[in-house]
Scaffold this active site. Structure first.
Site, PDB file in Angstrom:
ATOM      1  N   ASN A  66       0.876  -1.176   0.000  1.00 43.84           N
ATOM      2  CA  ASN A  66       0.000   0.000   0.000  1.00 43.84           C
ATOM      3  C   ASN A  66       0.915   1.228   0.000  1.00 43.84           C
ATOM      4  O   ASN A  66       2.120   1.103   0.271  1.00 43.84           O
ATOM      5  CB  ASN A  66      -0.976  -0.040   1.196  1.00 43.84           C
ATOM      6  N   ASN A  75      -7.726  -7.687   9.766  1.00 41.85           N
ATOM      7  CA  ASN A  75      -7.831  -8.262   8.430  1.00 41.85           C
ATOM      8  C   ASN A  75      -7.984  -9.779   8.408  1.00 41.85           C
ATOM      9  O   ASN A  75      -8.110 -10.376   7.341  1.00 41.85           O
ATOM     10  CB  ASN A  75      -6.618  -7.878   7.582  1.00 41.85           C
ATOM     11  N   ARG A 117      -8.664  -3.764  -2.177  1.00 43.59           N
ATOM     12  CA  ARG A 117      -8.380  -5.059  -1.554  1.00 43.59           C
ATOM     13  C   ARG A 117      -9.558  -6.027  -1.703  1.00 43.59           C
ATOM     14  O   ARG A 117      -9.425  -7.070  -2.312  1.00 43.59           O
ATOM     15  CB  ARG A 117      -8.023  -4.864  -0.083  1.00 43.59           C
ATOM     16  N   HIS A 175      -8.364   0.378   2.712  1.00 46.84           N
ATOM     17  CA  HIS A 175      -9.321  -0.420   3.490  1.00 46.84           C
ATOM     18  C   HIS A 175     -10.386   0.527   4.043  1.00 46.84           C
ATOM     19  O   HIS A 175     -10.071   1.659   4.428  1.00 46.84           O
ATOM     20  CB  HIS A 175      -8.630  -1.075   4.705  1.00 46.84           C
ATOM     21  N   ASP A 219     -11.706   0.641   6.918  1.00 43.78           N
ATOM     22  CA  ASP A 219     -11.482   1.123   8.287  1.00 43.78           C
ATOM     23  C   ASP A 219     -10.416   2.220   8.380  1.00 43.78           C
ATOM     24  O   ASP A 219     -10.134   2.731   9.462  1.00 43.78           O
ATOM     25  CB  ASP A 219     -11.169  -0.038   9.250  1.00 43.78           C
ATOM     26  N   CYS A 272      -6.874  -1.285  12.979  1.00 42.32           N
ATOM     27  CA  CYS A 272      -6.278  -2.383  12.217  1.00 42.32           C
ATOM     28  C   CYS A 272      -5.661  -3.445  13.119  1.00 42.32           C
ATOM     29  O   CYS A 272      -5.499  -4.595  12.717  1.00 42.32           O
ATOM     30  CB  CYS A 272      -5.164  -1.858  11.315  1.00 42.32           C
TER      31      CYS A 272
HETATM   32  N1  ARG Z   1       0.375  -3.457   5.770  1.00 43.69           N
HETATM   33  C1  ARG Z   1      -0.962  -3.922   5.958  1.00 43.69           C
HETATM   34  C2  ARG Z   1      -1.617  -4.151   4.606  1.00 43.69           C
HETATM   35  O1  ARG Z   1      -1.404  -3.365   3.722  1.00 43.69           O
HETATM   36  C3  ARG Z   1      -1.762  -2.940   6.774  1.00 43.69           C
HETATM   37  C4  ARG Z   1      -3.131  -3.427   7.119  1.00 43.69           C
HETATM   38  C5  ARG Z   1      -3.944  -2.416   7.850  1.00 43.69           C
HETATM   39  N2  ARG Z   1      -5.152  -2.979   8.298  1.00 43.69           N
HETATM   40  C6  ARG Z   1      -6.364  -2.426   8.205  1.00 43.69           C
HETATM   41  N3  ARG Z   1      -7.371  -3.026   8.745  1.00 43.69           N
HETATM   42  N4  ARG Z   1      -6.562  -1.308   7.546  1.00 43.69           N
HETATM   43  O2  ARG Z   1      -2.323  -5.106   4.393  1.00 43.69           O
END
Ligand code: ARG
Length: 258
Positions: A14, A64, A130, A159, A161, A253
């Site tokens: 990301n 996640n 995603r 995401h 959230d 997260c």
């Molecule tokens: N580095 C992780 C990813 O890109 C961060 C996830 C963050 N989680 C969230 N629920 N927004 O998958």
């Protein structure tokens, strides 16, 4: 929650992640402990922990892993291959504790509570970067509840959230620019008392909040949101998440609701 023993910025999936800017272990550990401590001190909250695994640096982002609805665990199907190894560990954790583990069809990406948040009887499901656009239909079939898809348009808010959190049934924290026009309208219709967050505070991950009753645990450095929430009677706990923001995450997260 999953302790940050093996957490680090080891790949880039990301726009926040840059392998040249890795997280500092000790600071990451202290920030995680502060969040776990703040949550665990709230009445009625128990923090359960899953054993972290080497080689899975993002496993710390428990949100996640999937979606928990009663005694059902709907496992994620990660889009980035780097995170797919997390799923069997989370599935086992839930199966061992008597949860029924369910999966979406193989060709549908879905990243759990990171992209699905409930308000009342409705699930709001983010998609595009995603999770797949079709994930919400499948969820609605599995859960027998209304699901509303929300199209994310800014890769920094990949995401749901990261740019949205429901408060009460008529209110939510929202960063409007992260959504397409139609989704923005859906949010305004559903939440007449929306709190719109500024660019600056959204970038500090203030939407990525954990809400327990009238307590909101969120990222430090967001005085405008804090004031808005306090005026509405919320108790705001602002904590530091600098090391997790380097991987594109903060308070929410790091937590999966049971
Ligand atoms: N580095 C992780 C990813 O890109 C961060 C996830 C963050 N989680 C969230 N629920 N927004 O998958």
């Amino acid at each position: 929650m999953c302790p940050p023993d093996y957490y680090g910025v080891e790949y880039e999936i990301n726009p926040w992640m840059d392998v040249r800017r890795n997280a500092t272990r000790e600071v990451a550990r202290a920030q995680w402990n502060a969040l776990a401590g703040a949550l665990g001190s709230l009445p009625g909250v128990t923090v359960n922990v899953i054993e972290p695994r080497p080689g899975l640096p993002d496993m710390v982002f428990a949100a996640n892993a999937g979606l928990v609805v009663g005694k059902r665990f709907i496992a994620s199907r990660f889009r980035p291959p780097q995170r797919r190894g997390e799923t069997p560990h989370y599935e086992r954790w839930f199966a061992d504790r008597g949860y029924q583990v369910e999966r979406l069809p193989e060709d549908i990406f879905f990243e759990g509570e990171g992209d699905a948040l409930r308000s009342g009887d409705t699930w709001f499901v983010g998609y595009y970067f995603r999770s797949d656009a079709r994930a919400h239909e499948r969820l609605s079939g599995l859960l027998g509840q209304e699901t509303l898809p929300l199209r994310l348009i800014d890769p920094r808010y990949y995401h749901l959230d990261t740019c949205f959190h429901p408060l009460e049934e008529d209110s939510a924290i929202v960063y409007p620019d992260a959504f397409d026009e139609y989704s923005r309208q859906v949010l305004h219709d559903r939440f007449p008392r929306i709190i719109a967050v500024s660019d600056e505070e959204a970038e500090r991950f203030c939407c990525n909040a954990v809400v327990v009753g009238k307590t909101v645990i969120t990222a430090a450095g967001c005085p405008i949101l804090r004031g808005d929430l306090e005026r509405r009677g919320y108790d705001v706990r602002a904590l530091g998440f600098s090391e997790y923001i380097k991987a594109g995450g903060a308070a929410k997260c790091l937590v999966l609701g049971l």
